[in-house]
Scaffold this motif. Sequence first.
Motif, PDB file in Angstrom:
ATOM      1  N   SER A 204       0.833  -1.071   0.302  1.00  0.00           N
ATOM      2  CA  SER A 204       0.394  -0.108  -0.091  1.00  0.00           C
ATOM      3  C   SER A 204       0.388   1.453   0.047  1.00  0.00           C
ATOM      4  CB  SER A 204      -1.372   0.131   1.212  1.00  0.00           C
ATOM      5  OG  SER A 204       0.112   0.206   2.329  1.00  0.00           O
ATOM      6  N   ASN A 205       1.822   1.193   0.256  1.00  0.00           N
ATOM      7  CA  ASN A 205       3.036   2.030   0.306  1.00  0.00           C
ATOM      8  C   ASN A 205       3.670   2.539  -1.110  1.00  0.00           C
ATOM      9  OD1 ASN A 205       2.740   2.240   2.952  1.00  0.00           O
ATOM     10  ND2 ASN A 205       4.817   0.765   3.277  1.00  0.00           N
ATOM     11  N   SER A 206       3.217   2.341  -1.588  1.00  0.00           N
ATOM     12  CA  SER A 206       3.948   2.271  -3.253  1.00  0.00           C
ATOM     13  C   SER A 206       2.462   3.857  -3.643  1.00  0.00           C
ATOM     14  CB  SER A 206       3.910   1.356  -4.707  1.00  0.00           C
ATOM     15  OG  SER A 206       3.653   1.119  -5.524  1.00  0.00           O
ATOM     16  N   GLY A 207       4.311   4.113  -4.399  1.00  0.00           N
ATOM     17  CA  GLY A 207       3.201   5.940  -4.731  1.00  0.00           C
ATOM     18  C   GLY A 207       4.075   6.582  -4.120  1.00  0.00           C
ATOM     19  N   PHE A 208       4.466   6.081  -3.120  1.00  0.00           N
ATOM     20  CA  PHE A 208       4.494   7.213  -1.654  1.00  0.00           C
ATOM     21  C   PHE A 208       6.650   7.100  -1.597  1.00  0.00           C
ATOM     22  CE2 PHE A 208       0.073   6.147  -1.541  1.00  0.00           C
ATOM     23  CZ  PHE A 208      -0.603   7.848  -1.238  1.00  0.00           C
ATOM     24  N   LEU A 209       6.246   8.761  -1.247  1.00  0.00           N
ATOM     25  CA  LEU A 209       7.999   8.595  -1.110  1.00  0.00           C
ATOM     26  C   LEU A 209       8.172   8.937   0.483  1.00  0.00           C
ATOM     27  CD1 LEU A 209      10.778   9.030  -2.298  1.00  0.00           C
ATOM     28  CD2 LEU A 209       9.965  11.678  -2.170  1.00  0.00           C
ATOM     29  N   ALA A 210       9.199   9.032   0.841  1.00  0.00           N
ATOM     30  CA  ALA A 210       9.288   8.072   1.877  1.00  0.00           C
ATOM     31  C   ALA A 210      10.901   9.482   2.467  1.00  0.00           C
ATOM     32  CB  ALA A 210      10.174   6.894   3.519  1.00  0.00           C
ATOM     33  N   ALA A 211       9.647  10.461   3.063  1.00  0.00           N
ATOM     34  CA  ALA A 211      10.670  12.001   3.199  1.00  0.00           C
ATOM     35  C   ALA A 211      10.041  12.597   3.553  1.00  0.00           C
ATOM     36  CB  ALA A 211      10.852  11.943   1.790  1.00  0.00           C
ATOM     37  N   ASP A 212      11.064  13.692   4.148  1.00  0.00           N
ATOM     38  CA  ASP A 212      10.969  14.903   5.038  1.00  0.00           C
ATOM     39  C   ASP A 212      10.956  16.456   4.261  1.00  0.00           C
ATOM     40  OD1 ASP A 212      10.918  13.519   7.766  1.00  0.00           O
ATOM     41  OD2 ASP A 212      12.847  13.280   7.308  1.00  0.00           O
ATOM     42  N   LEU A 213       9.970  16.916   3.876  1.00  0.00           N
ATOM     43  CA  LEU A 213      10.012  18.639   3.631  1.00  0.00           C
ATOM     44  C   LEU A 213      11.396  19.527   4.278  1.00  0.00           C
ATOM     45  CD1 LEU A 213       8.872  20.179   1.091  1.00  0.00           C
ATOM     46  CD2 LEU A 213       7.068  20.957   2.847  1.00  0.00           C
ATOM     47  N   VAL A 214      11.826  19.526   3.578  1.00  0.00           N
ATOM     48  CA  VAL A 214      13.263  20.393   4.452  1.00  0.00           C
ATOM     49  C   VAL A 214      13.027  21.822   3.617  1.00  0.00           C
ATOM     50  CG1 VAL A 214      14.274  17.885   5.033  1.00  0.00           C
ATOM     51  CG2 VAL A 214      14.623  19.864   2.071  1.00  0.00           C
ATOM     52  N   TYR A 215      12.629  22.338   2.673  1.00  0.00           N
ATOM     53  CA  TYR A 215      12.529  23.950   2.082  1.00  0.00           C
ATOM     54  C   TYR A 215      11.153  23.775   1.726  1.00  0.00           C
ATOM     55  CZ  TYR A 215      13.705  27.770  -0.680  1.00  0.00           C
ATOM     56  OH  TYR A 215      13.949  28.473  -1.697  1.00  0.00           O
ATOM     57  N   ASP A 216      10.091  24.781   1.842  1.00  0.00           N
ATOM     58  CA  ASP A 216       9.510  25.141   1.042  1.00  0.00           C
ATOM     59  C   ASP A 216       9.213  26.860   1.318  1.00  0.00           C
ATOM     60  OD1 ASP A 216       6.766  25.562   0.321  1.00  0.00           O
ATOM     61  OD2 ASP A 216       5.528  24.007   2.392  1.00  0.00           O
ATOM     62  N   HIS A 217       9.243  27.360  -0.150  1.00  0.00           N
ATOM     63  CA  HIS A 217       9.616  28.871  -0.544  1.00  0.00           C
ATOM     64  C   HIS A 217       9.174  29.048  -1.848  1.00  0.00           C
ATOM     65  CE1 HIS A 217      10.543  32.300   0.328  1.00  0.00           C
ATOM     66  NE2 HIS A 217      11.740  32.962  -0.455  1.00  0.00           N
ATOM     67  N   GLU A 218       7.877  29.782  -2.065  1.00  0.00           N
ATOM     68  CA  GLU A 218       7.932  30.167  -3.406  1.00  0.00           C
ATOM     69  C   GLU A 218       7.007  29.109  -4.256  1.00  0.00           C
ATOM     70  OE1 GLU A 218      10.403  33.235  -4.477  1.00  0.00           O
ATOM     71  OE2 GLU A 218       9.938  35.123  -3.713  1.00  0.00           O
ATOM     72  N   GLU A 219       7.027  28.555  -3.882  1.00  0.00           N
ATOM     73  CA  GLU A 219       6.627  27.122  -4.870  1.00  0.00           C
ATOM     74  C   GLU A 219       7.053  25.975  -5.175  1.00  0.00           C
ATOM     75  OE1 GLU A 219       2.771  27.792  -7.554  1.00  0.00           O
ATOM     76  OE2 GLU A 219       4.269  29.009  -8.168  1.00  0.00           O
ATOM     77  N   MET A 220       8.866  26.218  -4.266  1.00  0.00           N
ATOM     78  CA  MET A 220       9.706  25.202  -4.144  1.00  0.00           C
ATOM     79  C   MET A 220       9.878  24.396  -3.790  1.00  0.00           C
ATOM     80  SD  MET A 220      11.641  24.014  -6.407  1.00  0.00           S
ATOM     81  CE  MET A 220      12.684  25.032  -7.681  1.00  0.00           C
ATOM     82  N   ARG A 221       9.772  24.054  -3.590  1.00  0.00           N
ATOM     83  CA  ARG A 221       9.893  22.475  -2.227  1.00  0.00           C
ATOM     84  C   ARG A 221      11.106  21.222  -2.773  1.00  0.00           C
ATOM     85  NH1 ARG A 221       4.622  22.918  -3.816  1.00  0.00           N
ATOM     86  NH2 ARG A 221       3.098  24.139  -2.347  1.00  0.00           N
ATOM     87  N   VAL A 222      11.659  21.091  -1.241  1.00  0.00           N
ATOM     88  CA  VAL A 222      13.032  20.513  -1.825  1.00  0.00           C
ATOM     89  C   VAL A 222      12.735  19.351  -0.798  1.00  0.00           C
ATOM     90  CG1 VAL A 222      15.253  20.072  -0.714  1.00  0.00           C
ATOM     91  CG2 VAL A 222      14.511  22.422  -1.924  1.00  0.00           C
ATOM     92  N   TYR A 223      12.422  17.561  -0.440  1.00  0.00           N
ATOM     93  CA  TYR A 223      12.186  16.473   0.188  1.00  0.00           C
ATOM     94  C   TYR A 223      13.783  16.179   0.678  1.00  0.00           C
ATOM     95  CZ  TYR A 223       7.451  17.520  -1.093  1.00  0.00           C
ATOM     96  OH  TYR A 223       6.512  18.379  -1.550  1.00  0.00           O
ATOM     97  N   ARG A 224      13.504  15.252   1.651  1.00  0.00           N
ATOM     98  CA  ARG A 224      15.117  15.146   2.145  1.00  0.00           C
ATOM     99  C   ARG A 224      14.872  13.722   1.896  1.00  0.00           C
ATOM    100  NH1 ARG A 224      18.769  13.093   5.624  1.00  0.00           N
ATOM    101  NH2 ARG A 224      20.338  13.521   5.458  1.00  0.00           N
ATOM    102  N   VAL A 225      15.368  12.303   1.209  1.00  0.00           N
ATOM    103  CA  VAL A 225      15.382  11.115   1.562  1.00  0.00           C
ATOM    104  C   VAL A 225      15.418   9.911   2.601  1.00  0.00           C
ATOM    105  CG1 VAL A 225      15.446   8.969   0.440  1.00  0.00           C
ATOM    106  CG2 VAL A 225      14.935  10.511  -1.552  1.00  0.00           C
ATOM    107  N   GLN A 226      14.481   9.824   3.370  1.00  0.00           N
ATOM    108  CA  GLN A 226      14.912   9.301   4.675  1.00  0.00           C
ATOM    109  C   GLN A 226      15.284   8.175   4.333  1.00  0.00           C
ATOM    110  OE1 GLN A 226      10.731   8.222   6.649  1.00  0.00           O
ATOM    111  NE2 GLN A 226      10.840  10.374   6.751  1.00  0.00           N
TER     112      GLN A 226
END
Length: 226
Positions: A204-226
């Motif tokens: 059921s986890n298929s299609g989802f990313l295990a990550a943390d949102l580390v940056y969110d500014h002006e529609e630019m988002r950066v996720y760090r993979v766990q």
Amino acid sequence: MGYPHKNGENDVRQSDDEMNLWKKRIALGALGTAFTGSILLMSPFVIMQLRSPLPYMSTPRKKVIRALKEVASSAKKSNTKDHELRFMDLGSGDGEAVFAAASVGWRATGIEMNPTLWAVSSIRRLFSPPHVRKNCKFILGNMWSSRADLRLENAVMIFGVKPLMPKIADKISRECSSGTHVFSYRFRVPMFDETATRGKDSGSNSGFLAADLVYDHEEMRVYRVQ
């Protein structure tokens, strides 16, 4: 005595008519060439739109640079793959994000399936400053092919519509190691909620990313993979 004068007028009139005819032909030829050129330039965009749900929209360079600088120190700490920080843009368009990464020292690669956009970015590379030209390259191909291998990348840039994001998340989950930064402009990456799926089938986890949102500014988002 008047006939030579009339013949001269006729010759001038005929010469003017021929000149006007040539002007019309040249104008029609130029118009036809411009129309044909426009069709040839636009056809890859139409074909790609039919083949792929990915839209084309250039990512502002300053937003990419700001986000790269924000995560650079963290990326260097987790970089066990190489001495250089590596960046790949999946669907690089006109190359703006790749040029941004290369300009601040990342080894940047863009992969693009639209031949017109690939040609535009490749030509732009030729006229870029030497250090940018040295740090970047562009590949004509599909992001799902083996040429878009993410295993050596420290950062991955994506720009996709919502229905395609689960497939992109699966690719990142399979190929990216822990600590890899995922850049997404405008679109959110579907994140794995461990508490919501605990005890359920791992499929059921298929299609989802295990990550943390580390940056969110002006529609630019950066996720760090766990």
